[in-house]
Design an enzyme around this catalytic site. Structure first.
Site, PDB file in Angstrom:
ATOM      1  N   LYS A   1      -1.405  10.629   0.084  1.00 20.61           N
ATOM      2  CA  LYS A   1      -2.220   9.926   1.074  1.00 20.61           C
ATOM      3  C   LYS A   1      -1.890  10.393   2.482  1.00 20.61           C
ATOM      4  O   LYS A   1      -2.581  10.062   3.424  1.00 20.61           O
ATOM      5  CB  LYS A   1      -1.971   8.414   0.980  1.00 20.61           C
ATOM      6  CG  LYS A   1      -2.523   7.823  -0.296  1.00 20.61           C
ATOM      7  CD  LYS A   1      -2.592   6.313  -0.202  1.00 20.61           C
ATOM      8  CE  LYS A   1      -3.255   5.702  -1.421  1.00 20.61           C
ATOM      9  NZ  LYS A   1      -2.538   5.982  -2.678  1.00 20.61           N
TER      10      LYS A   1
ATOM     11  N   CYS B   1      20.299  -8.428  16.816  1.00 25.36           N
ATOM     12  CA  CYS B   1      19.131  -7.558  16.959  1.00 25.36           C
ATOM     13  C   CYS B   1      17.897  -8.147  16.296  1.00 25.36           C
ATOM     14  O   CYS B   1      16.791  -8.018  16.803  1.00 25.36           O
ATOM     15  CB  CYS B   1      19.425  -6.184  16.362  1.00 25.36           C
ATOM     16  SG  CYS B   1      20.828  -5.354  17.122  1.00 25.36           S
TER      17      CYS B   1
ATOM     18  N   CYS C   1      23.194 -11.816  13.272  1.00 32.70           N
ATOM     19  CA  CYS C   1      22.602 -10.528  13.655  1.00 32.70           C
ATOM     20  C   CYS C   1      21.790 -10.729  14.925  1.00 32.70           C
ATOM     21  O   CYS C   1      20.754 -11.395  14.895  1.00 32.70           O
ATOM     22  CB  CYS C   1      21.715  -9.998  12.522  1.00 32.70           C
ATOM     23  SG  CYS C   1      20.658  -8.590  12.976  1.00 32.70           S
TER      24      CYS C   1
ATOM     25  N   CYS D   1      27.069  -7.023  13.359  1.00 31.14           N
ATOM     26  CA  CYS D   1      27.044  -8.126  12.388  1.00 31.14           C
ATOM     27  C   CYS D   1      27.687  -7.809  11.065  1.00 31.14           C
ATOM     28  O   CYS D   1      27.970  -8.722  10.289  1.00 31.14           O
ATOM     29  CB  CYS D   1      25.613  -8.595  12.163  1.00 31.14           C
ATOM     30  SG  CYS D   1      24.584  -7.401  11.298  1.00 31.14           S
TER      31      CYS D   1
ATOM     32  N   CYS E   1      20.989  -1.895  16.303  1.00 30.74           N
ATOM     33  CA  CYS E   1      22.405  -1.541  16.247  1.00 30.74           C
ATOM     34  C   CYS E   1      22.858  -1.243  14.824  1.00 30.74           C
ATOM     35  O   CYS E   1      24.004  -0.859  14.602  1.00 30.74           O
ATOM     36  CB  CYS E   1      23.298  -2.593  16.899  1.00 30.74           C
ATOM     37  SG  CYS E   1      23.949  -3.884  15.819  1.00 30.74           S
TER      38      CYS E   1
ATOM     39  N   ILE F   1       4.544   5.142 -12.255  1.00 26.73           N
ATOM     40  CA  ILE F   1       3.968   4.218 -11.281  1.00 26.73           C
ATOM     41  C   ILE F   1       4.249   4.761  -9.880  1.00 26.73           C
ATOM     42  O   ILE F   1       5.271   4.491  -9.280  1.00 26.73           O
ATOM     43  CB  ILE F   1       4.551   2.793 -11.427  1.00 26.73           C
ATOM     44  CG1 ILE F   1       4.562   2.334 -12.881  1.00 26.73           C
ATOM     45  CG2 ILE F   1       3.790   1.815 -10.531  1.00 26.73           C
ATOM     46  CD1 ILE F   1       3.197   2.217 -13.511  1.00 26.73           C
TER      47      ILE F   1
ATOM     48  N   HIS G   1      -2.659  -1.662  -0.624  1.00 32.93           N
ATOM     49  CA  HIS G   1      -3.846  -0.849  -0.377  1.00 32.93           C
ATOM     50  C   HIS G   1      -5.132  -1.606  -0.643  1.00 32.93           C
ATOM     51  O   HIS G   1      -5.194  -2.461  -1.523  1.00 32.93           O
ATOM     52  CB  HIS G   1      -3.808   0.395  -1.264  1.00 32.93           C
ATOM     53  CG  HIS G   1      -2.711   1.343  -0.900  1.00 32.93           C
ATOM     54  ND1 HIS G   1      -2.790   2.179   0.187  1.00 32.93           N
ATOM     55  CD2 HIS G   1      -1.502   1.564  -1.469  1.00 32.93           C
ATOM     56  CE1 HIS G   1      -1.673   2.894   0.268  1.00 32.93           C
ATOM     57  NE2 HIS G   1      -0.871   2.541  -0.716  1.00 32.93           N
TER      58      HIS G   1
END
Lengths: 133, 487, 422
Positions: free
Chosen positions: B249, B401, B399, B439, B434, B334, B49
């Protein structure tokens, strides 16, 4: 009094709903089939229902841990699970050829064998194989 | 006896561990999950932020601005992904406009740089895919995005590299308070320490309770998030916020660091500290809301959804400080902007420890940089060829994708991944459209071969999250069984 | 396991499943000399290798074969025809120069990143499965939620069970076949849940996979929640109304430790998108193809599940042989006339492939209906009608169009409708 058993034909994708009229064990008539196969199927299903069976068995020394197999003929429907358990006792070692006979006389039926449905080569270094564990 | 025991390996605990690793101290961090960051941190929105949302008279407000400033230097040292993409708080109705002015003023007072109100024309020019009905927006250029789990891994690897001991799968069962220190009991061992830093997130009040402290309560607030298909990448270039409400927010449009757009979170108070479910109602709220701001977003583009719990304290602010139990420091409550504030929280806690009597002598041999995990998909052709030349496994794709290579999966395992999610959150394998369908089997095989976890024992994220069961006659052979027969 | 790939090619085929193998053979048959198949898996065969059940080859070989047997027949042909094979290899892109020559960028462990030059390319990447995320099932994210295809690979190739007590969402053939498969391996299958009022798979599979084993099929029912902290513990299912919305008041819980998702296949067109070829996003999800299976990019062909999701491997083979033939011809400089007839799906048809036709040649058009219909007919413009006994979306319809038929057609758009016979 005649009874009617109902089946769905599995001979082709249409899946005709079949009705088999019978008196005890004596088949009187099959109705609902659009073709000859349906009549044959209904009769077989009534007298001695059978199924094809494909599964896998353990294999050592190949790229994968399982070898796909099938029965060379059809297994009595009510003994399919028993047949599967018997087949799963088979343990193989690569190399294997497609069509290789792995078990003869499944369920004690002569001519009903279990064969490999693919070839699998021997893989020397198992550490590199994708299916190793 | 350890100097410091940190309870909780979320981003805050890891940041503190890394900060303390600069000094000649014996530090241990105990984490209840199979990996650090597997609590609230991995479900975090990943936003750094700018700092203008939180009031200057709150601890969270002050630490957020300082935290934001620290991120560039941190990125250089720890090599995690971080990009300042900027943020827009958009006004949908005329009554929102004075709120924008108020936010801008609040930000200015806190020293947030570059705040500027954009009118409708400018907004449309800069973000053409946002609704034409938006009236104006407050632009904050210093807001940025990270992958919060990547950040936590980078922090802890750095800390461990510099001598911090990490113990995972170690939920704290008991605390024994004694005059000279506190012993932290876990199933993985007992750790006596002079100081205990309580970073236990949603369970921080329970941990404080174990030390005999009842000073605050955590009221979990669930947030659901929805990840969208990568083909929407570039739909918005900046973080898009609505005008905030007192509780939250709001529902955001977040272009994550890797380009996937994420929408959410919701904000729902819950009593259940284990409720991580996504709901139809939540999805409805999120998509109804964001579609008014960006009409091109459709729920049909969802590829994944998840929920996390914010650790909200009864004061609605951070609770950081020593307690009446000597040596026990709370770092609790927190919630947002906790991720942004985390490096500043680490400094703040270090100073508290010093005030409480912990000697801070810097290490001469402190290693400032951690060699970063290479990212093949982000590399250009030349870099890729260099990677491949060093290690041919960079040319073996696992992988498809997300274009993650076997070298990266192996690297994740070498860095400590022992679960499928451990690989996923380090390397991104399995995060694409996927969702691991292609994978996962290869990742599991590598985990078995390289990570020493037997295939059938691999879990998704530790605990009872087993993935496969063994076949009936595939169970590991008993001793003395004869070798396989040849057929 | 990697194979051989050297020099320049006439045709490079991306994907070594039934489509890729068929295309490569079609290319060789057409006279192309140098043909290469690339596949990202360790073996050629594609999805066939995990489809260990029977039902393949009935048309092409006139025998009933299992998937691996079907694959091995084609692999043998490919080797026999001197087609180069390169496995464990991933195609990351294809570039085209001004003369139309293509450069295929491939990655594998042995050779690193290499570029293979070729004249034409056939895309045969197949498809992937729709995941839980696609339908946004609410609940937690425990382990034990996986697609049926992934479960199939785990069981049939890796030798592990996805769980012990299994629920299946989706009554497509993959889900049905996995129900039977898992029962044969000693698992309990608690039910198959299907949102439509009819099964999405072949009736023969409902009989052989569910009825035979007493697995209940719950139609018009969907999964509305997944519960379990680490591993699936239960799912909640609910009947749906006519609007497909779940009727939550009648929801009920099902204890299970695994949920298989079998809710459809999506053509895998990441590479196609990268290439910028025109896609039929709305109807097929795959590339637009002409009657020679050529895409919108000259010399780039496509076939198989990447174009449209098939259900019979033999038809994939047939389509692929054609694509390969034309890809091979293209590589040899033979150009077919550009199609001048657009083919458009009309009433009750979701798509027609190919997307265009030419007079003077025989065509096989593949289609899928939107809704099941009994005793209907295909109406091809006003050129021809074909009676059909029963159509349903899960079963692809194929129609042969003889060369002379289109000679009688003078328009530029031919519309095919599926209408009741009445």
């Amino acid at each position: 009094m005649p009874d009617t058993d109902k089946f769905v034909c599995i001979g082709c994708p249409v899946g005709c709903p079949l009705e088999l009229e019978h008196e005890g064990d004596r088949i009187i008539e099959v109705a609902g089939n659009d073709c000859r196969r349906g009549e044959k199927y209904a009769k077989q299903e009534f007298t001695d229902p059978r199924r094809g069976l494909s599964t896998t068995v353990a294999i050592a020394g190949a790229v994968w841990r399982r070898l796909p197999v099938k029965t060379t003929g059809q297994v009595p429907k009510h003994r399919v699970l028993e047949a599967a358990r018997a087949i799963h006792q088979i343990r193989c070692r690569a190399p294997v050829e497609v069509g290789q006979v792995l078990l003869e006389g499944l369920l004690g039926e002569r001519g009903l064998d279990v064969i490999a449905t693919r070839s699998m080569e021997k893989v020397e270094d198992l550490g590199a194989s994708p299916g190793a564990a | 006896m350890y100097d410091v025991a940190i309870i909780g390996g979320g981003v805050v605990g890891c940041a503190i561990a890394r900060e303390l690793s600069r000094y000649q101290l014996d530090v241990v961090l105990v984490e209840k999950c199979a990996e650090v960051g597997f609590g609230t941190t991995k479900t975090n929105s990943g936003i750094i932020h700018a700092g203008h949302h939180s009031p200057p008279d709150t601890l969270k407000g002050r630490l957020a601005v300082r935290g934001n400033q620290l991120f560039d230097a941190l990125r250089q040292e720890l090599s995690f992904g971080f990009r300042r993409i900027g943020e827009l708080v958009v006004a949908q109705r005329p009554e929102d406009l004075p709120v924008l002015d108020g936010l801008k003023e609040q930000g200015r007072k806190k020293g947030v740089p570059g705040l500027e109100i954009w009118d409708r024309e400018r907004l449309h020019r800069e973000e053409p895919n946002l609704s034409m009905e938006l009236l104006a927006a407050l632009h904050a250029p210093t807001a940025g995005v990270i992958n919060p789990y990547e950040f936590a891994f980078a922090l802890i690897e750095h800390a461990v590299d510099n001598g911090v001991k990490l113990v995972v799968d170690a939920p704290v069962e008991k605390l024994d308070v004694a005059p000279d220190g506190i012993t932290v009991h876990t199933p993985k061992g007992s750790f006596p320490a002079r100081f205990v830093v309580n970073c236990a997130g949603v369970f921080a009040d329970e941990i404080a309770g174990m030390a005999g402290l009842e000073e605050f309560h955590i009221h979990p607030r669930k947030g659901e998030e929805y990840m969208l298909d990568k083909r929407l990448q570039g739909l918005v270039r900046r973080l898009i916020f609505p005008v905030p409400s007192p509780k939250t927010k709001g529902t955001l449009i977040i272009p994550t660091f890797d380009g996937t757009i994420m929408v959410g979170p919701t904000a729902e108070d819950t009593q259940d500290r284990f409720d991580l479910s996504t709901t139809d109602a939540g999805a409805g709220k999120v998509f109804d809301f964001v579609r008014r701001i960006c009409p091109a977003i459709s729920p049909r583009d969802t590829i994944a959804e998840f929920a996390g719990l914010r650790a909200v304290s009864d004061t609605n602010d951070f609770i950081i400080g020593p307690t009446k139990v000597k040596g026990f420091i709370n770092v609790a409550g927190i919630q947002s902007p906790g991720l942004t504030a985390s490096p500043a929280i680490a400094e703040y806690v270090r100073d508290i420890l010093k005030d409480e009597g912990l000697a801070l002598d810097e290490k001469a041999d402190f290693r400032r940089h951690v060699p970063c995990a290479p990212r093949f998909s982000a590399a250009d052709l030349d870099q890729r060829e260099r990677l491949v030349a060093e290690n041919p496994l960079f040319a073996r794709v696992v992988c498809r994708c997300e274009l993650v290579t076997e070298a990266e999966v192996q690297d994740a395992i070498d860095r400590g991944a022992r679960t499928l999610d451990g690989i996923k959150f380090r390397s991104r394998a399995g995060m694409g459209r996927c969702q691991g369908g292609f994978c996962a089997s290869r990742c599991m095989t590598l985990l078995a071969e390289r990570g020493g976890v037997p295939f059938h024992a691999i879990t998704k994220r530790g605990g009872g999250s087993w993935i496969v069961a063994e076949m009936i006659n595939e169970q590991h052979p008993r001793q003395g069984e004869s070798e396989d027969e040849s057929c | 396991m990697l194979g051989r790939a050297e020099g320049r090619y006439d045709v490079v085929v991306v994907g070594g499943g039934p489509a890729g193998m068929g295309a490569a053979l079609g290319a060789r048959d057409s006279g192309a000399e140098r043909v290469l198949i690339l596949d990202r898996e360790p073996e050629i065969g594609g999805i066939l290798l995990q489809c260990i059940h029977s039902g393949f080859g009935l048309h092409y070989f006139r025998e009933e074969l299992t998937g691996p047997e079907y694959a091995e027949r084609f692999l043998a042909k490919a080797i026999d025809q001197d087609i180069d094979l390169l496995t464990d290899s991933y195609v990351s892109g294809v570039t085209v120069d001004s003369s139309g020559r293509k450069a295929v960028r491939v990655m594998n462990e042995q050779r690193g990143i290499l570029t293979l030059e070729t004249r034409s390319v056939v895309l045969a990447m197949g498809c992937r499965e729709r995941t839980r995320g696609a339908i946004r099932i609410p609940g937690t994210r425990p382990s034990g939620v996986l697609t049926a295809g992934f479960a199939q690979k785990l069981v049939n190739m890796m030798g592990y069970l996805p769980g012990k007590r299994i629920a299946i969402l989706g009554s497509g053939d993959i889900g049905l076949i996995m129900a039977r498969r898992l029962i044969l391996e000693g698992c309990e299958v608690v039910g198959v849940f299907e949102i439509m009022p009819h099964s999405n798979g072949l009736t023969r599979n409902v009989v052989q996979c569910l009825d035979d084993f007493g697995v209940p099929l719950h139609l018009s029912t969907t999964v509305v929640n997944i519960d379990g902290r680490d591993r699936v513990e239960r799912i909640t299912v609910a009947p749906v109304g006519e609007d497909m919305a779940p009727i939550m008041e009648r929801a009920w819980d099902v204890d299970c430790d695994t949920l298989l998702i079998s809710i459809g296949l999506i053509p895998e067109n990441e590479l196609s998108r990268k290439l910028g070829i025109q896609l039929d996003e709305v109807n097929t999800g795959g590339p637009w193809v002409s009657s020679t299976m050529e895409t919108s990019m000259p010399g780039m062909f496509a076939c198989g599940n990447v174009v449209h999701v098939h259900d019979v491997a033999d038809f994939v083979t047939r389509e692929a042989l054609l694509a390969g033939q034309f890809a091979g011809e293209w590589a040899q400089g033979i150009r077919r006339p550009i199609d001048n007839i657009n083919l458009v799906p009309g009433d009750n048809l979701r798509y027609c492939v190919p997307h265009s036709l030419s007079p003077g040649r025989e065509h096989t058009v593949y289609m899928r209906c939107r809704e099941p219909m009994a005793k209907c007919k295909l109406r091809v413009g006003d050129l021809r009608e074909k009676k059909l006994r029963y159509v349903f979306p899960a079963e692809m319809i194929s129609l042969k169009i003889r060369p002379d038929l289109l000679d009688r057609f003078h328009g530029d758009t031919l519309r095919v409708d599926l209408v009741p016979r009445g």
